[in-house]
Scaffold this active site. Structure first.
Site, short mmCIF file in Angstrom:
data_model
loop_
_atom_site.label_atom_id
_atom_site.label_comp_id
_atom_site.label_asym_id
_atom_site.label_seq_id
_atom_site.Cartn_x
_atom_site.Cartn_y
_atom_site.Cartn_z
N TRP A 159 49.64 33.69 45.86
CA TRP A 159 49.16 32.99 44.66
C TRP A 159 49.72 31.58 44.61
O TRP A 159 49.01 30.64 44.25
CB TRP A 159 49.46 33.79 43.39
CG TRP A 159 48.59 34.99 43.31
CD1 TRP A 159 48.97 36.30 43.33
CD2 TRP A 159 47.14 35.01 43.22
NE1 TRP A 159 47.87 37.12 43.26
CE2 TRP A 159 46.74 36.37 43.19
CE3 TRP A 159 46.16 34.04 43.18
CZ2 TRP A 159 45.40 36.76 43.11
CZ3 TRP A 159 44.82 34.42 43.11
CH2 TRP A 159 44.45 35.76 43.07
N ASP A 164 52.79 30.11 36.67
CA ASP A 164 51.66 31.04 36.69
C ASP A 164 52.22 32.43 36.39
O ASP A 164 52.73 33.11 37.27
CB ASP A 164 50.99 31.01 38.07
CG ASP A 164 49.90 32.06 38.21
OD1 ASP A 164 49.67 32.84 37.25
OD2 ASP A 164 49.27 32.12 39.29
N LYS A 200 45.89 41.37 33.80
CA LYS A 200 47.00 42.17 34.30
C LYS A 200 47.78 42.78 33.13
O LYS A 200 47.81 43.98 32.97
CB LYS A 200 47.93 41.33 35.16
CG LYS A 200 47.51 41.18 36.61
CD LYS A 200 46.54 40.08 36.86
CE LYS A 200 46.05 40.05 38.29
NZ LYS A 200 45.90 38.70 38.81
C1 LIG Z 1 45.49 37.69 39.52
C2 LIG Z 1 46.28 36.45 39.68
C3 LIG Z 1 45.65 35.19 39.74
C4 LIG Z 1 44.15 35.03 39.72
O1 LIG Z 1 43.68 35.26 38.46
P1 LIG Z 1 42.12 35.06 38.11
O2 LIG Z 1 42.14 35.28 36.64
O3 LIG Z 1 41.38 36.09 38.88
O4 LIG Z 1 41.74 33.69 38.50
C5 LIG Z 1 46.45 34.07 39.87
N1 LIG Z 1 47.78 34.17 39.92
C6 LIG Z 1 48.41 35.35 39.87
C7 LIG Z 1 49.91 35.39 39.92
C8 LIG Z 1 47.68 36.53 39.75
O5 LIG Z 1 48.31 37.70 39.68
#
Ligand SMILES: *Cc1c(COP(=O)(O)O)cnc(C)c1O
Length: 364
Positions: A102, A176, A200
């Site tokens: 990521w 993030d 999540k």
């Molecule tokens: C799932 C995830 C993403 C991507 O998220 P989207 O909403 O599908 O764009 C980005 N960063 C992390 C850490 C993730 O777990």
């Protein structure tokens, strides 16, 4: 229906109580005669849902008044571009910490807009640890520092918040938090910007939550789309265009559920207990292996391998017949991954652990 435990990395398990309430309110929300899905986002019913969702999020995390909460579309992936577009503010450089897939995606996108300095990386050990801050090589001219507190695929989590105050440059920290937000108490004042895709630990897919310090908004790169301007969304209270209304509503139910449970210190305790059950099993076994450094193991995403990968298919099939689903590791790394977000009950972990013990004994 027999009991199913869903270990998906995202979209992921939601609290059963939330789904039941949503079902009960599905056709007629609070006597309005409408499903939430049918409501105008500017009507008083939906406005009350959105307001409550924001105030519950603020209360749960303790978000100070000088931070705005934005409810956006586009997923965390859109934030990979939106962050540099808004936070460069005349500078050319940004610092990124590279701890896995990521972070790499965020870095790749940021490179379209600025010079990216990789201030630290765990690539030397296949992304199995969180680089200590002593080793970070920060650029004093950077517009911001970006990191990924929990790498969802690699299962690496920072259990500390980087401290940029000593750097004396007042550089904002950007995180993030897609797969760790709401899993433990959070000191928002340490950050300039926090973002998270909802699917999540917050709610359903389609909603992206951004928490941003007010003074960082207002200057975007020339040519940036209106929809990629934080200030614009803040000024319009995330209602410039139609927000993902149903996802926001379910998120509101999840937040109420969390509050009712006792908030983030309580859920943190649950999460620590759950993770320990699983890691203890992995560490006391020579059949299973977790590649992540002990100090940096994620409480949310637990990757592991079997001694013999030829047994992977049998493991997954048998797990499924025990009601333990979505345990297959990310396609890029193989093996297994158990995602054990807030909504995964401890019974789910106990069932998984005893299944894994049985499976190991059978194949020892
Ligand atoms: C799932 C995830 C993403 C991507 O998220 P989207 O909403 O599908 O764009 C980005 N960063 C992390 C850490 C993730 O777990």
């Amino acid at each position: 229906m027999s009991k199913i435990y869903n270990f998906s990395a995202g979209p992921a398990v939601l609290p059963k109580e939330v789904l039941i309430q949503a079902k009960e309110e599905f056709l007629d929300w609070h006597g309005s005669g409408m499903s939430v899905m049918e409501m105008s986002h500017r009507g008083k019913e939906f406005m009350s849902i959105a307001d409550k969702t924001e105030s519950d999020l603020r209360e749960l995390i303790g978000i100070p008044e000088n931070f705005k909460v934005l409810f956006l579309h586009g997923g965390a992936s859109s934030q990979f571009a939106m962050v540099p577009m808004n936070l460069l503010r005349g500078k050319q450089d940004a610092d990124y910490i590279n701890t896995g897939q990521w972070s790499q995606k965020a870095i790749k996108e940021a490179k379209k807009y600025c010079t990216v300095n990789i201030a630290a990386s765990s690539e030397d050990a296949d992304f199995t640890y969180a680089p200590n801050q002593h080793e970070w090589k920060l650029n004093p001219g950077a517009a911001y520092v970006h990191y990924t507190p929990n790498e969802t695929i690699g299962g690496v989590e920072f259990n500390w918040i980087p401290d940029l105050t000593h750097s004396n440059h007042n550089i904002p920290l950007v995180a993030d938090m897609s797969s760790t937000i709401l899993s433990r108490p959070l000191d928002v004042t340490r950050f300039g910007l926090i973002y998270a895709g909802a699917q999540k630990n917050i709610g359903p897919a389609g909603l992206t939550v951004v928490i941003i310090r007010e003074d960082l908004m207002g200057v975007t790169l020339p040519g940036s789309p209106t929809m990629y301007d934080y200030k614009f969304h803040a000024d319009n209270r995330s209602m410039y265009n139609t927000p993902p209304t149903y996802a926001l509503y379910i998120t509101g139910l999840v937040l109420a559920w969390l509050k009712n449970l006792g908030g983030l210190t309580v859920i943190e305790r649950h999460n620590a207990t759950k993770a320990k059950l699983l890691y203890d099993l992995l560490d006391n076994s020579d059949f299973y292996h977790c590649p992540v450094a002990r100090t940096d193991r994620s409480r949310m995403n637990v990757p592991f391998t079997l001694k013999d990968p030829a047994l992977d298919d049998e493991f997954l099939k048998l797990a499924e017949s025990h009601g333990l689903i979505q345990l297959k590791g990310h396609r890029s790394v193989g093996g297994m991954r158990a995602s054990i977000y807030n909504a995964m009950p401890v019974e789910g972990i106990k069932t998984l652990v005893s299944f894994m013990q049985e499976f190991a004994n059978k194949h020892a």
